[in-house]
Motif scaffolding. Structure first.
Motif, mmCIF file in Angstrom:
data_model
loop_
_atom_site.group_PDB
_atom_site.id
_atom_site.type_symbol
_atom_site.label_atom_id
_atom_site.label_comp_id
_atom_site.label_asym_id
_atom_site.label_seq_id
_atom_site.Cartn_x
_atom_site.Cartn_y
_atom_site.Cartn_z
ATOM 1 N N CYS A 145 0.848 -1.191 0.000
ATOM 2 C CA CYS A 145 0.000 0.000 0.000
ATOM 3 C C CYS A 145 0.889 1.249 0.000
ATOM 4 O O CYS A 145 1.888 1.308 0.731
ATOM 5 N N ALA A 146 0.512 2.233 -0.791
ATOM 6 C CA ALA A 146 1.379 3.390 -1.021
ATOM 7 C C ALA A 146 1.567 4.262 0.212
ATOM 8 O O ALA A 146 2.530 5.032 0.291
ATOM 9 N N ASN A 202 10.118 -1.897 6.116
ATOM 10 C CA ASN A 202 10.798 -1.854 7.402
ATOM 11 C C ASN A 202 10.833 -3.216 8.075
ATOM 12 O O ASN A 202 11.801 -3.569 8.754
ATOM 13 N N ALA A 203 9.771 -4.018 7.878
ATOM 14 C CA ALA A 203 9.642 -5.299 8.587
ATOM 15 C C ALA A 203 10.326 -6.457 7.873
ATOM 16 O O ALA A 203 10.496 -7.526 8.455
ATOM 17 N N GLY A 224 -7.148 3.451 -5.684
ATOM 18 C CA GLY A 224 -6.168 3.234 -6.738
ATOM 19 C C GLY A 224 -4.869 3.960 -6.448
ATOM 20 O O GLY A 224 -3.775 3.391 -6.611
ATOM 21 N N ASN A 225 -4.963 5.202 -6.011
ATOM 22 C CA ASN A 225 -3.762 5.967 -5.646
ATOM 23 C C ASN A 225 -2.996 5.290 -4.508
ATOM 24 O O ASN A 225 -1.769 5.356 -4.442
ATOM 25 N N MET A 226 -3.742 4.657 -3.619
ATOM 26 C CA MET A 226 -3.137 3.982 -2.476
ATOM 27 C C MET A 226 -2.550 2.612 -2.820
ATOM 28 O O MET A 226 -1.899 1.995 -1.982
ATOM 29 N N THR A 277 7.553 5.778 2.816
ATOM 30 C CA THR A 277 6.441 5.084 2.166
ATOM 31 C C THR A 277 6.530 5.193 0.643
ATOM 32 O O THR A 277 7.106 6.145 0.103
ATOM 33 N N PRO A 278 5.925 4.245 -0.072
ATOM 34 C CA PRO A 278 5.992 4.256 -1.541
ATOM 35 C C PRO A 278 5.458 5.535 -2.185
ATOM 36 O O PRO A 278 5.959 5.955 -3.233
#
Length: 551
Positions: free
Chosen positions: A266-267, A274-275, A371-373, A438-439
């Motif tokens: 997820c963006a 990180n995990a 969609g953006n996410m 984050t992406p």
């Protein structure tokens, strides 16, 4: 300072693990208010407390105050009611590597025991967990308390608070906070960190150098020393919790994880990066752990499976549910749940195996924003999943994000319409938190993203506008009940249910609580809780908990 002398008669503990230190709402309020009442962090917090006779109360604190007034201590609700998964996993990890440990579940409730351990035992190190901390204040208070009793013990500070600080600030800030604010000895910056901790303990025991221990930073001669960073990959299969080590706590609520990381990208989320690599435990091993848990803790009422994606992969999920049904466990359970993968068979298995509720990371009611996410889901899939869960009698909580890049008045209206007609039991939305890990940050030029944290802007919105919309959603949604995040959230629903309060009564209590928050948002000078609202909340709790059983 008490004199701590090494003695062969003193019991030695390699690592003392400290669980949560529960700060009161008024303390947190003071800390956040200092940063300004118009800040995103304060406005988010402002939706989670009321003021009664000059004192600030979370919904949990209000509930507890009613019980305290009537001397009903056995129904008090606290975060420490749920046994910390970090304690159980870390303790097991240490024990398997011949590293002795003890633990404090709740620092504020067990201060006398903590003092006794620090003054009567030879403690080499303390692991200070930071899972639920949003300000440095509880860490500061714990460190000061430890230092007042024992200045020899080495203090390790790790967990989400440290990881977040390292992701969002530069080295100068980190150095200042590490040396002058938190004042720990060593800091662990890792989504796992167990291996780093064991290596630190061994180095201290053997008086070895620590400069080659990965994922550790510290202050030396006033300078920040950052060791090499390398993601730990501790295999869950090889480190399943040994519940025989934690059999004396009479636990009623327990957090359990059966997977590490998340298979989705997820963006808005930096957790998978990180995990580390996504890994799951085979269903048979999960069942073995559950049998052991019940054996040593027969009072278990409810389990929270804290995997980010408990129902993925679907085949594994269904196999695990069938094994739980076959085992005929008495406890109930709840979890995070990917709603777009809902189907009738899995939901029937969930209900039969004891599922009482699910946390749904829906995020938006707009297909454009989904969609953006990069959520990989559509609104129609959510609608279908919620309908199936509702039909099965499984309680639902929907989490939403407001202000994600691309968000505008139209997409927010879509989300409001979705929530109102969703059939969800509970919901909450929060302003998008801009993290550079984050992406979506890699698309910052496309969306013209600037800033970070709670202060940001992009081509269609800024953080102040997003906060306004969050408050608008809070004030105007009628058909679904808002759950405050601060000191309550989805987890406390189940503590109240197992105390005898129904879901519908919890909704009523929450709506009365929210009614006064809405009043202070619309008129900040009118912040005192209405007496009639408090009296109605007190009446609901009294009728279910305080009344004698034979009445």
């Amino acid at each position: 300072m008490k004199n701590i002398n090494e003695s062969p008669e003193m019991e030695k503990i390699d690592c003392l693990i400290l669980g949560h230190y529960e700060m009161g709402t008024s303390e947190i309020h003071s800390a956040l208010k200092a940063g300004g009442v118009t800040s995103g962090s304060y406005r988010d917090f402002n939706l989670g407390f009321v003021t009664l006779e000059g004192n600030n109360y979370s919904l949990t604190e209000l509930y507890n105050s009613i019980l305290n007034k009537n001397s009903v201590e056995d129904k008090i609700v606290r975060n420490s009611n749920t046994f910390n998964a970090a304690i159980s996993y870390l303790g097991t990890y240490l024990n398997k590597r011949n590293t002795s440990f003890d633990y404090i579940t709740s620092v504020d409730l067990e201060k006398e025991r903590l003092e006794k351990i620090l003054t009567e035992k030879e403690v080499l190190s303390i692991a200070l967990l930071t899972t639920l901390y949003v300000t440095p204040t509880p860490i500061i208070e714990i460190v000061d308390f430890i230092r007042s009793l024992n200045d020899k013990v080495k203090i390790f500070i790790g967990g989400p608070y440290i990881s977040t600080m390292c992701r969002t600030h530069d080295d100068d800030y980190i150095a200042y906070v590490a040396e002058h604010v938190l004042k720990g000895d060593y800091y662990i910056n890792s989504s796992q960190g167990e291996r780093a901790m064991v290596n630190l303990i061994e180095a201290i025991k053997n008086n070895d150098p620590i400069d080659d221990i990965e994922n550790v930073f510290y202050i030396e001669d006033g300078k920040l020393i950052k060791n090499k960073m390398k993601a730990e990959q501790n295999t869950l299969n090889e480190n399943m919790v040994d519940w025989s080590l934690f059999k004396s706590d009479n636990k009623e609520y327990v957090n359990i994880r059966t997977a590490i990381s998340c298979p989705f990208t997820c963006a808005f989320c930096g957790f998978p990066e990180n995990a580390g690599k996504y890994q799951t435990v085979p269903p048979e091993m999960v069942i073995e752990e559950l049998h052991q848990l019940v054996k040593f803790n027969p009072e278990i009422k409810s389990i929270y499976f804290i995997d980010d994606t408990f129902n993925v992969p679907k085949k594994r999920f269904k196999e695990l549910l069938r094994l739980m049904i076959k085992s005929n466990f008495d406890f109930k359970w709840h979890s995070y749940y990917r709603c777009q993968f809902a189907d009738e068979e899995s939901i029937e298995l969930m209900k039969e195996s004891g599922c009482e509720g699910v946390f749904l990371g829906i995020e938006s009611g707009s297909d454009t924003i989904l969609g953006n996410m990069n959520k990989g889901s559509k609104v129609r899939q959510y609608e279908k999943g919620i309908k199936l869960l509702k039909r099965a009698g499984i309680t639902t909580f929907g989490a939403f994000i407001t202000g994600f890049p691309g968000e505008n008045e139209s997409t927010i209206k879509e989300t409001i319409d979705f929530i109102e007609n969703s059939g969800l039991d509970f919901f909450r939305t929060q302003m998008w938190f801009c993290e550079h890990i984050t992406p979506i940050w890699r698309q910052r030029e496309k969306y013209d993203i600037k800033g970070e944290g709670f202060t940001w802007s992009h081509s269609t919105m800024d953080s102040n506008t997003a906060s306004n919309y969050v408050e608008e959603v809070f004030c105007n949604i009628k058909n679904v009940t808002w759950l405050p995040q601060h000191d309550f959230d989805f987890e406390n629903v189940w503590r109240l249910v197992h105390n005898g309060i129904s879901i519908e009564e919890i909704k009523r209590v929450a709506k009365l609580f929210n009614k006064d928050i809405k009043k202070k948002i619309l008129n900040p000078s009118n912040f005192e809780m209405a007496k009639e609202n408090y009296q109605e909340i007190e009446s609901i709790i009294s009728n279910k908990i305080l009344m004698p059983k034979d009445v």
